[in-house]
Design a protein around this motif. Sequence first.
Motif, PDB file in Angstrom:
ATOM      1  N   LEU A  85      50.317   8.100  68.450  1.00 38.05           N
ATOM      2  CA  LEU A  85      49.605   9.343  68.743  1.00 38.05           C
ATOM      3  C   LEU A  85      50.088  10.476  67.842  1.00 38.05           C
ATOM      4  CD1 LEU A  85      49.666   9.109  72.633  1.00 38.05           C
ATOM      5  CD2 LEU A  85      47.616   9.093  71.206  1.00 38.05           C
ATOM      6  N   ARG A  86      51.398  10.609  67.681  1.00 34.21           N
ATOM      7  CA  ARG A  86      51.941  11.674  66.839  1.00 34.21           C
ATOM      8  C   ARG A  86      51.528  11.506  65.386  1.00 34.21           C
ATOM      9  NH1 ARG A  86      56.450  11.230  70.255  1.00 34.21           N
ATOM     10  NH2 ARG A  86      57.454   9.783  68.847  1.00 34.21           N
ATOM     11  N   ARG A  87      51.619  10.276  64.889  1.00 35.45           N
ATOM     12  CA  ARG A  87      51.278  10.030  63.483  1.00 35.45           C
ATOM     13  C   ARG A  87      49.791  10.273  63.243  1.00 35.45           C
ATOM     14  NH1 ARG A  87      53.325  10.417  58.469  1.00 35.45           N
ATOM     15  NH2 ARG A  87      52.486   8.822  57.096  1.00 35.45           N
ATOM     16  N   THR A  88      48.958   9.831  64.158  1.00 34.28           N
ATOM     17  CA  THR A  88      47.519  10.071  64.022  1.00 34.28           C
ATOM     18  C   THR A  88      47.237  11.567  63.978  1.00 34.28           C
ATOM     19  OG1 THR A  88      46.988   7.993  65.141  1.00 34.28           O
ATOM     20  CG2 THR A  88      45.258   9.655  65.061  1.00 34.28           C
ATOM     21  N   ALA A  89      47.856  12.330  64.866  1.00 36.40           N
ATOM     22  CA  ALA A  89      47.655  13.783  64.888  1.00 36.40           C
ATOM     23  C   ALA A  89      48.132  14.419  63.585  1.00 36.40           C
ATOM     24  CB  ALA A  89      48.377  14.394  66.087  1.00 36.40           C
ATOM     25  N   GLU A  90      49.271  13.990  63.067  1.00 35.25           N
ATOM     26  CA  GLU A  90      49.776  14.538  61.803  1.00 35.25           C
ATOM     27  C   GLU A  90      48.815  14.277  60.652  1.00 35.25           C
ATOM     28  OE1 GLU A  90      54.585  13.914  62.532  1.00 35.25           O
ATOM     29  OE2 GLU A  90      53.551  12.699  61.037  1.00 35.25           O
ATOM     30  N   LEU A  91      48.362  13.028  60.543  1.00 33.30           N
ATOM     31  CA  LEU A  91      47.483  12.663  59.437  1.00 33.30           C
ATOM     32  C   LEU A  91      46.125  13.350  59.544  1.00 33.30           C
ATOM     33  CD1 LEU A  91      48.319   8.860  59.209  1.00 33.30           C
ATOM     34  CD2 LEU A  91      49.031  10.652  57.606  1.00 33.30           C
ATOM     35  N   GLU A  92      45.560  13.382  60.746  1.00 32.84           N
ATOM     36  CA  GLU A  92      44.253  14.013  60.915  1.00 32.84           C
ATOM     37  C   GLU A  92      44.338  15.527  60.712  1.00 32.84           C
ATOM     38  OE1 GLU A  92      42.776  12.596  64.673  1.00 32.84           O
ATOM     39  OE2 GLU A  92      42.161  10.688  63.787  1.00 32.84           O
ATOM     40  N   THR A  93      45.422  16.150  61.137  1.00 34.67           N
ATOM     41  CA  THR A  93      45.609  17.578  60.914  1.00 34.67           C
ATOM     42  C   THR A  93      45.684  17.880  59.418  1.00 34.67           C
ATOM     43  OG1 THR A  93      46.708  17.868  63.038  1.00 34.67           O
ATOM     44  CG2 THR A  93      47.138  19.550  61.370  1.00 34.67           C
ATOM     45  N   GLU A  94      46.404  17.043  58.681  1.00 34.59           N
ATOM     46  CA  GLU A  94      46.494  17.224  57.227  1.00 34.59           C
ATOM     47  C   GLU A  94      45.130  17.028  56.574  1.00 34.59           C
ATOM     48  OE1 GLU A  94      47.840  17.967  53.408  1.00 34.59           O
ATOM     49  OE2 GLU A  94      48.728  18.454  55.360  1.00 34.59           O
ATOM     50  N   TYR A  95      44.378  16.025  57.025  1.00 36.34           N
ATOM     51  CA  TYR A  95      43.036  15.800  56.464  1.00 36.34           C
ATOM     52  C   TYR A  95      42.153  17.031  56.682  1.00 36.34           C
ATOM     53  CZ  TYR A  95      38.455  13.954  55.505  1.00 36.34           C
ATOM     54  OH  TYR A  95      37.197  13.779  54.973  1.00 36.34           O
ATOM     55  N   SER A 137      63.973   5.132  52.344  1.00 34.72           N
ATOM     56  CA  SER A 137      64.046   6.508  51.864  1.00 34.72           C
ATOM     57  C   SER A 137      62.658   7.101  51.765  1.00 34.72           C
ATOM     58  CB  SER A 137      64.730   6.546  50.496  1.00 34.72           C
ATOM     59  OG  SER A 137      63.952   5.845  49.564  1.00 34.72           O
ATOM     60  N   GLY A 138      62.568   8.427  51.967  1.00 34.12           N
ATOM     61  CA  GLY A 138      61.280   9.101  51.907  1.00 34.12           C
ATOM     62  C   GLY A 138      60.516   9.037  53.207  1.00 34.12           C
ATOM     63  N   LEU A 139      61.073   8.432  54.211  1.00 28.68           N
ATOM     64  CA  LEU A 139      60.375   8.322  55.480  1.00 28.68           C
ATOM     65  C   LEU A 139      60.902   9.341  56.462  1.00 28.68           C
ATOM     66  CD1 LEU A 139      60.136   4.466  55.988  1.00 28.68           C
ATOM     67  CD2 LEU A 139      58.461   6.003  54.999  1.00 28.68           C
ATOM     68  N   ASP A 140      60.025   9.819  57.307  1.00 32.24           N
ATOM     69  CA  ASP A 140      60.377  10.801  58.324  1.00 32.24           C
ATOM     70  C   ASP A 140      60.597  10.063  59.632  1.00 32.24           C
ATOM     71  OD1 ASP A 140      58.511  13.376  60.039  1.00 32.24           O
ATOM     72  OD2 ASP A 140      60.662  13.124  59.826  1.00 32.24           O
ATOM     73  N   GLY A 141      61.794   9.513  59.841  1.00 29.46           N
ATOM     74  CA  GLY A 141      62.057   8.722  61.040  1.00 29.46           C
ATOM     75  C   GLY A 141      61.131   7.523  61.073  1.00 29.46           C
ATOM     76  N   ASP A 142      60.533   7.271  62.238  1.00 30.36           N
ATOM     77  CA  ASP A 142      59.603   6.154  62.386  1.00 30.36           C
ATOM     78  C   ASP A 142      58.218   6.475  61.855  1.00 30.36           C
ATOM     79  OD1 ASP A 142      60.629   5.224  65.755  1.00 30.36           O
ATOM     80  OD2 ASP A 142      61.710   5.207  63.889  1.00 30.36           O
ATOM     81  N   LEU A 143      57.955   7.736  61.588  1.00 35.19           N
ATOM     82  CA  LEU A 143      56.580   8.170  61.414  1.00 35.19           C
ATOM     83  C   LEU A 143      56.053   8.088  59.997  1.00 35.19           C
ATOM     84  CD1 LEU A 143      56.587  11.163  63.889  1.00 35.19           C
ATOM     85  CD2 LEU A 143      56.040   8.776  64.298  1.00 35.19           C
ATOM     86  N   GLY A 144      56.843   7.707  59.039  1.00 39.22           N
ATOM     87  CA  GLY A 144      56.347   7.544  57.690  1.00 39.22           C
ATOM     88  C   GLY A 144      56.497   8.789  56.841  1.00 39.22           C
ATOM     89  N   ILE A 145      55.893   8.733  55.677  1.00 36.32           N
ATOM     90  CA  ILE A 145      55.972   9.821  54.710  1.00 36.32           C
ATOM     91  C   ILE A 145      55.239  11.039  55.239  1.00 36.32           C
ATOM     92  CG2 ILE A 145      55.306  10.507  52.375  1.00 36.32           C
ATOM     93  CD1 ILE A 145      55.610   7.541  51.603  1.00 36.32           C
ATOM     94  N   ASP A 146      55.780  12.212  54.975  1.00 34.49           N
ATOM     95  CA  ASP A 146      55.148  13.467  55.367  1.00 34.49           C
ATOM     96  C   ASP A 146      53.718  13.481  54.823  1.00 34.49           C
ATOM     97  OD1 ASP A 146      54.279  16.109  55.626  1.00 34.49           O
ATOM     98  OD2 ASP A 146      56.208  16.949  55.045  1.00 34.49           O
ATOM     99  N   PRO A 147      52.728  13.722  55.671  1.00 34.49           N
ATOM    100  CA  PRO A 147      51.329  13.698  55.222  1.00 34.49           C
ATOM    101  C   PRO A 147      51.033  14.647  54.067  1.00 34.49           C
ATOM    102  CG  PRO A 147      51.412  13.712  57.605  1.00 34.49           C
ATOM    103  CD  PRO A 147      52.822  13.921  57.118  1.00 34.49           C
ATOM    104  N   THR A 148      51.771  15.756  53.955  1.00 30.63           N
ATOM    105  CA  THR A 148      51.533  16.693  52.854  1.00 30.63           C
ATOM    106  C   THR A 148      51.918  16.097  51.510  1.00 30.63           C
ATOM    107  OG1 THR A 148      53.699  17.754  53.116  1.00 30.63           O
ATOM    108  CG2 THR A 148      51.850  18.712  54.349  1.00 30.63           C
ATOM    109  N   GLU A 149      52.740  15.053  51.515  1.00 33.22           N
ATOM    110  CA  GLU A 149      53.167  14.405  50.277  1.00 33.22           C
ATOM    111  C   GLU A 149      52.249  13.253  49.865  1.00 33.22           C
ATOM    112  OE1 GLU A 149      57.277  13.292  50.587  1.00 33.22           O
ATOM    113  OE2 GLU A 149      57.864  15.257  51.334  1.00 33.22           O
ATOM    114  N   THR A 203      48.797  11.379  48.619  1.00 38.69           N
ATOM    115  CA  THR A 203      47.576  11.661  47.869  1.00 38.69           C
ATOM    116  C   THR A 203      46.397  11.535  48.828  1.00 38.69           C
ATOM    117  OG1 THR A 203      47.182   9.345  47.288  1.00 38.69           O
ATOM    118  CG2 THR A 203      48.587  10.638  45.777  1.00 38.69           C
ATOM    119  N   ASP A 204      45.233  12.042  48.434  1.00 38.66           N
ATOM    120  CA  ASP A 204      44.049  11.910  49.285  1.00 38.66           C
ATOM    121  C   ASP A 204      43.753  10.443  49.590  1.00 38.66           C
ATOM    122  OD1 ASP A 204      43.638  14.623  49.512  1.00 38.66           O
ATOM    123  OD2 ASP A 204      41.967  14.696  48.085  1.00 38.66           O
TER     124      ASP A 204
END
Length: 111
Positions: free
Chosen positions: A84-94, A39-51, A53-54
Motif C-alpha cells: 500500500l505504501r509503495r503504491t501510494a508513493e509511486l502513484e503520487t510521483e506519477y 544499495s540505493g534502496l529505501d528499506g523494503d520499499l525500493g528506490i525513491d520514486p523521484t529517482e 525514470t518515467d
Amino acid sequence: MTGSVREDDFASSGSADMSPEQRVPEWGGDQLADPAGASGLDGDLGIDPTELTDEDLIREMHSLHRTRLDTLRHAADSALANHLRRTAELETEYLARHPGREVDPSRLRDA
C-alpha cells in the motif's frame, strides 16, 4: 449469516472512514530477517520514486498493480502495508510528473 466476522482490532463501525493503510496493522511480527539490503534502496520499499525514470516508474506501477489482488488476499500484514505504501508513493510521483494527464472521456460518468 448477516454480517462478516472480523479478526482484527478495528470496529466495523467507523472503519469506512479509515484508509487501507490505517486498517492494516503495522508489522505483525512477520518481518524478514534482512529486508532489502541492496544499495540505493529505501528499506523494503525500493528506490525513491523521484529517482526513477518515467519508464521505470511505469514499470514499477505495473508490477504493483499486477500483484495487487494476490497481495491483498494472501500476503502477510507487513507485506500488504508495504504494498500500500509503495503504491501510494509511486502513484503520487506519477501524478506530480503528469498533473495534466489525458483523461479518457469514456471513463467519465455523468454527474
